[in-house]
Design a protein around this motif. Structure first.
Motif, PDB file in Angstrom:
ATOM      1  N   MET A   1     -39.677 -73.778  64.413  1.00 42.17           N
ATOM      2  CA  MET A   1     -39.143 -74.344  63.095  1.00 42.17           C
ATOM      3  C   MET A   1     -40.173 -74.121  62.006  1.00 42.17           C
ATOM      4  SD  MET A   1     -37.291 -77.914  64.380  1.00 42.17           S
ATOM      5  CE  MET A   1     -38.489 -78.534  65.407  1.00 42.17           C
ATOM      6  N   PRO A   2     -40.126 -74.168  60.701  1.00 45.26           N
ATOM      7  CA  PRO A   2     -40.693 -74.040  59.767  1.00 45.26           C
ATOM      8  C   PRO A   2     -41.346 -75.295  59.329  1.00 45.26           C
ATOM      9  CG  PRO A   2     -38.697 -73.574  58.879  1.00 45.26           C
ATOM     10  CD  PRO A   2     -38.361 -73.851  60.585  1.00 45.26           C
ATOM     11  N   THR A   3     -42.557 -75.536  58.739  1.00 47.10           N
ATOM     12  CA  THR A   3     -42.898 -76.540  58.449  1.00 47.10           C
ATOM     13  C   THR A   3     -42.658 -76.877  56.791  1.00 47.10           C
ATOM     14  OG1 THR A   3     -44.749 -76.634  59.766  1.00 47.10           O
ATOM     15  CG2 THR A   3     -45.103 -78.000  58.129  1.00 47.10           C
ATOM     16  N   ILE A   4     -42.164 -77.739  56.488  1.00 51.66           N
ATOM     17  CA  ILE A   4     -42.039 -78.012  54.784  1.00 51.66           C
ATOM     18  C   ILE A   4     -42.380 -79.248  54.425  1.00 51.66           C
ATOM     19  CG2 ILE A   4     -39.927 -76.392  54.989  1.00 51.66           C
ATOM     20  CD1 ILE A   4     -38.142 -79.163  54.938  1.00 51.66           C
ATOM     21  N   THR A  11     -34.906 -89.841  58.403  1.00 56.20           N
ATOM     22  CA  THR A  11     -35.104 -90.365  59.607  1.00 56.20           C
ATOM     23  C   THR A  11     -35.476 -89.031  60.630  1.00 56.20           C
ATOM     24  OG1 THR A  11     -33.357 -92.024  59.394  1.00 56.20           O
ATOM     25  CG2 THR A  11     -34.138 -91.711  61.342  1.00 56.20           C
ATOM     26  N   CYS A  12     -36.463 -89.142  61.415  1.00 57.84           N
ATOM     27  CA  CYS A  12     -36.645 -88.162  62.332  1.00 57.84           C
ATOM     28  C   CYS A  12     -35.743 -88.020  63.509  1.00 57.84           C
ATOM     29  CB  CYS A  12     -37.857 -88.628  63.069  1.00 57.84           C
ATOM     30  SG  CYS A  12     -38.415 -87.330  64.080  1.00 57.84           S
ATOM     31  N   THR A  13     -35.202 -86.756  63.793  1.00 62.19           N
ATOM     32  CA  THR A  13     -34.098 -86.887  64.708  1.00 62.19           C
ATOM     33  C   THR A  13     -34.320 -86.407  65.968  1.00 62.19           C
ATOM     34  OG1 THR A  13     -34.069 -84.290  63.959  1.00 62.19           O
ATOM     35  CG2 THR A  13     -32.491 -85.900  62.492  1.00 62.19           C
ATOM     36  N   ALA A  14     -35.819 -86.381  66.490  1.00 63.20           N
ATOM     37  CA  ALA A  14     -36.326 -86.467  67.809  1.00 63.20           C
ATOM     38  C   ALA A  14     -35.441 -87.534  68.817  1.00 63.20           C
ATOM     39  CB  ALA A  14     -37.621 -86.430  67.972  1.00 63.20           C
ATOM     40  N   ALA A  15     -35.396 -87.331  69.751  1.00 63.49           N
ATOM     41  CA  ALA A  15     -34.569 -88.120  70.872  1.00 63.49           C
ATOM     42  C   ALA A  15     -34.888 -89.424  70.805  1.00 63.49           C
ATOM     43  CB  ALA A  15     -34.447 -87.471  72.071  1.00 63.49           C
ATOM     44  N   GLU A  25     -44.082 -86.144  52.932  1.00 60.80           N
ATOM     45  CA  GLU A  25     -44.810 -85.915  54.230  1.00 60.80           C
ATOM     46  C   GLU A  25     -44.370 -84.421  54.683  1.00 60.80           C
ATOM     47  OE1 GLU A  25     -44.155 -88.239  58.567  1.00 60.80           O
ATOM     48  OE2 GLU A  25     -43.268 -88.887  56.750  1.00 60.80           O
ATOM     49  N   PHE A  26     -45.444 -83.969  55.507  1.00 62.84           N
ATOM     50  CA  PHE A  26     -45.167 -82.565  56.084  1.00 62.84           C
ATOM     51  C   PHE A  26     -44.209 -82.741  57.494  1.00 62.84           C
ATOM     52  CE2 PHE A  26     -48.669 -81.433  53.740  1.00 62.84           C
ATOM     53  CZ  PHE A  26     -48.663 -80.089  53.287  1.00 62.84           C
ATOM     54  N   VAL A  27     -43.214 -82.064  57.506  1.00 59.44           N
ATOM     55  CA  VAL A  27     -42.115 -82.276  58.579  1.00 59.44           C
ATOM     56  C   VAL A  27     -41.658 -80.569  59.185  1.00 59.44           C
ATOM     57  CG1 VAL A  27     -41.253 -84.445  57.783  1.00 59.44           C
ATOM     58  CG2 VAL A  27     -40.258 -82.183  57.119  1.00 59.44           C
ATOM     59  N   GLU A  28     -41.135 -80.829  60.200  1.00 60.32           N
ATOM     60  CA  GLU A  28     -40.608 -79.491  60.848  1.00 60.32           C
ATOM     61  C   GLU A  28     -39.031 -79.583  60.477  1.00 60.32           C
ATOM     62  OE1 GLU A  28     -41.945 -77.049  62.688  1.00 60.32           O
ATOM     63  OE2 GLU A  28     -43.961 -77.629  62.429  1.00 60.32           O
ATOM     64  N   TYR A  29     -38.403 -78.665  60.055  1.00 56.28           N
ATOM     65  CA  TYR A  29     -36.966 -78.590  59.804  1.00 56.28           C
ATOM     66  C   TYR A  29     -36.307 -77.343  60.470  1.00 56.28           C
ATOM     67  CZ  TYR A  29     -32.526 -78.456  57.493  1.00 56.28           C
ATOM     68  OH  TYR A  29     -31.451 -78.304  57.238  1.00 56.28           O
ATOM     69  N   SER A  30     -34.938 -77.578  61.021  1.00 54.37           N
ATOM     70  CA  SER A  30     -34.216 -76.454  61.140  1.00 54.37           C
ATOM     71  C   SER A  30     -32.764 -77.054  60.856  1.00 54.37           C
ATOM     72  CB  SER A  30     -34.183 -75.814  62.395  1.00 54.37           C
ATOM     73  OG  SER A  30     -33.845 -76.946  63.507  1.00 54.37           O
ATOM     74  N   HIS A  37     -40.778 -85.183  62.438  1.00 58.62           N
ATOM     75  CA  HIS A  37     -42.217 -85.449  62.243  1.00 58.62           C
ATOM     76  C   HIS A  37     -43.051 -84.384  63.114  1.00 58.62           C
ATOM     77  CE1 HIS A  37     -41.090 -90.024  62.226  1.00 58.62           C
ATOM     78  NE2 HIS A  37     -41.717 -89.659  61.005  1.00 58.62           N
ATOM     79  N   LEU A  38     -44.148 -83.714  62.520  1.00 60.49           N
ATOM     80  CA  LEU A  38     -44.860 -82.840  63.076  1.00 60.49           C
ATOM     81  C   LEU A  38     -44.989 -82.931  64.556  1.00 60.49           C
ATOM     82  CD1 LEU A  38     -47.441 -81.921  60.460  1.00 60.49           C
ATOM     83  CD2 LEU A  38     -45.259 -80.574  60.999  1.00 60.49           C
TER      84      LEU A  38
END
Length: 92
Positions: A1-4, A11-15, A25-30, A37-38
């Motif tokens: 996933m790219p960092t943007i 909201t963070c979509t991690a489980a 904030e620097f985040v991972e996105y797809s 969050h990173l």
């Protein structure tokens, strides 16, 4: 996933996270997993949080913040479509 760099708060979509992402904030996105969050980038794939009311494929009405969302990708000829489907707690 790219960092943007997040252009908006969200909201963070991690489980297991669901924490707040701040603007700038620097985040991972797809497109498939959403913004994370990173430190949550390698977390297991959770379903996205349903922020709006909708109707499940079984016909049940799903209230906001209940159920889950699933990304459905289809190809019709040369066009590519993505659609978020709402699932109730029973179907998820």
């Amino acid at each position: 996933m790219p960092t943007i760099v997040a252009k908006k708060a969200g909201t963070c979509t991690a489980a297991r996270c669901g924490g707040r992402i701040l603007q700038g904030e620097f985040v991972e996105y797809s497109a498939a997993t959403g913004t994370r969050h990173l430190v949550c980038a390698s977390a297991e794939q959770g379903s996205r949080l349903n922020l709006r009311a909708g109707r499940c494929r079984c016909g049940a009405q799903v209230a906001p913040r209940e159920g889950s969302l699933v990304l459905k990708e289809t190809t019709l000829g040369t066009s590519f479509q993505k659609k978020w489907l709402v699932l109730c707690l029973r179907c998820a």
